[in-house]
Design a protein around this motif. Structure first.
Motif, short mmCIF file in Angstrom:
data_model
loop_
_atom_site.label_atom_id
_atom_site.label_comp_id
_atom_site.label_asym_id
_atom_site.label_seq_id
_atom_site.Cartn_x
_atom_site.Cartn_y
_atom_site.Cartn_z
N ARG A 172 -72.20 87.76 25.85
CA ARG A 172 -73.17 88.50 25.05
C ARG A 172 -72.49 89.64 24.30
NH1 ARG A 172 -77.51 91.79 28.25
NH2 ARG A 172 -75.90 93.33 28.14
N MET B 284 -77.27 91.23 22.06
CA MET B 284 -78.21 92.27 22.50
C MET B 284 -78.36 93.30 21.38
SD MET B 284 -79.83 94.20 24.90
CE MET B 284 -79.39 94.65 26.55
N TYR C 84 -78.71 82.62 17.79
CA TYR C 84 -80.17 82.66 17.89
C TYR C 84 -80.68 83.18 19.22
CZ TYR C 84 -79.74 78.30 20.46
OH TYR C 84 -79.41 77.36 21.39
N LYS C 85 -79.77 83.38 20.19
CA LYS C 85 -80.19 83.94 21.47
C LYS C 85 -80.10 85.45 21.38
CE LYS C 85 -78.89 80.34 24.71
NZ LYS C 85 -77.96 79.96 25.77
N VAL C 86 -81.23 86.06 21.20
CA VAL C 86 -81.26 87.50 20.96
C VAL C 86 -82.01 88.22 22.07
CG1 VAL C 86 -81.99 89.27 19.31
CG2 VAL C 86 -81.16 87.11 18.47
N GLU C 87 -81.47 89.32 22.51
CA GLU C 87 -82.16 90.17 23.49
C GLU C 87 -82.34 91.54 22.86
OE1 GLU C 87 -79.42 90.18 26.70
OE2 GLU C 87 -79.98 88.21 27.40
#
Lengths: 180, 168
Positions: A64, A135, A160-163
């Motif tokens: 991340r 993140m 596309y994996k966003v926190e």
């Protein structure tokens, strides 16, 4: 004539308890200081109740990337709105930082994100998309436009994996909310 | 006289160490750490996704997408210059769900979202995403607040509207 007896008393304070306390204080501040976290800029995160605890396994390579969206320092750009905890809509006052470096320039940010995403394109069917997580640590006073720009750049880079980073309000506020 | 001296006095320890220098150094270190110390706030995260195949549709919504998503549209209205004179309400974030009317409170927003979600669930579509489609001026705190409301209502799949990237 009788001689006056002069007694010189040696008054020396006992320093040992003070040194002990000083050592304890020193230990407390040394352990409490977070020197190693250059990845995290000083950001007043937006408050949210439903935040998940952020657990990163120590010693393992993180997949991340943390992107900070933070206001420039008061000394650099005096900003009345930010000082009053209002939304500062002047784009020049904001910075996008990754690992302590400035990536406010969109092209520079895209190049960096693409480079980061390339190592995580594991799906041969969809080589456009990367498994690299990201993140977003944006200040509560930031306008959404800054996050939107970052999100758009992520989309271009295939991330596309966003926190989203958020802060849990103190327990007192939490109790007030539950009562309300 | 030895009998008149207290325990721990210098006469007990023939090799006296001068601790003044050490105390000075500890003081300096203490001051340094005290000045650089700040209490860490409890940080957490809210998981979101970028939609792979949905774009930004402020205002005009693609009807095909409305069929399988819940889109929360947020836009910022600046405060009116003469708001104090004519009593118009101050600026703020206007929120609405899909093609519904703007909502006034969090409860109304959640009600509208759940109403649409119920419709999907009834026809067996349980994988619908909630897409946040906000304009650039909306405060980030307001966007996170909507995400927080959704998470509290067990809506897990939250996505940000991003430029459309077609799936290969």
């Amino acid at each position: 004539m009788a001689k006056k007896l002069q007694v010189q008393e040696d008054v020396s304070p006992n320093l040992i308890p003070m040194i002990d306390i000083m050592f304890l204080l020193l230990l407390f501040f040394m352990l409490g200081a977070d020197m190693g976290q250059r990845e995290l800029e000083e950001v007043m995160l937006p408050k949210a109740l439903a935040v998940k605890e952020d657990k990163e396994v120590k010693g393992q390579k993180s997949d991340r990337l943390t992107v900070n969206i933070y206001h420039r320092y008061e000394k650099e750009v005096p900003c009345q709105a930010f000082a009053n905890h209002e939304v500062c809509r002047d784009d020049k006052h904001w910075r996008v930082g990754i690992k302590g470096k400035d990536y406010t320039d969109s092209d520079k940010l895209l190049a960096m994100l693409k480079k980061e995403a390339d190592g995580f394109r594991t799906d041969p069917k969809n080589p456009k998309f990367s498994e690299r997580g990201l993140m977003i640590r944006a200040d509560a006073s930031a306008p959404y436009g800054l996050v939107q720009r970052l999100v758009n750049t992520c989309a271009k880079a295939g991330i596309y994996k966003v926190e989203c980073g958020a802060a849990r309000p103190p327990d007192k506020d939490l109790a007030d909310t539950k009562k309300g | 006289m030895a009998g008149s001296q207290n325990i721990g006095e210098s006469s007990d320890n023939p090799v006296a160490i001068n601790v003044t220098a050490m105390v000075d150094v500890i003081f300096c270190l203490c001051i340094f750490f005290m000045c650089s110390f700040h209490f860490k706030q409890l940080e957490g995260k809210i998981d979101t996704w970028l939609p792979k195949d949905r774009g930004i549709f402020q205002g005009a919504i693609n009807n095909d997408l409305v069929k399988d998503e819940v889109r929360v549209i947020m836009r910022w209205t600046p405060p009116a210059k003469d708001s104090q004179k004519n009593g118009r309400e101050a600026g703020g974030t206007v929120r609405k769900v899909a093609q519904n009317n703007p909502v006034g409170s969090d409860e109304e927003l959640v009600r509208d979202i759940l109403q649409i979600a119920d419709g999907y669930n009834r026809v067996g579509n349980t994988s619908w995403p909630l897409v946040i489609d906000a304009t650039a001026e909306v405060p980030w705190q307001d966007v996170v607040h909507v995400m927080d409301l959704c998470k509290r209502n067990k809506i897990e799949r939250i996505e940000f509207a991003a430029p459309s990237v077609p799936i290969q």
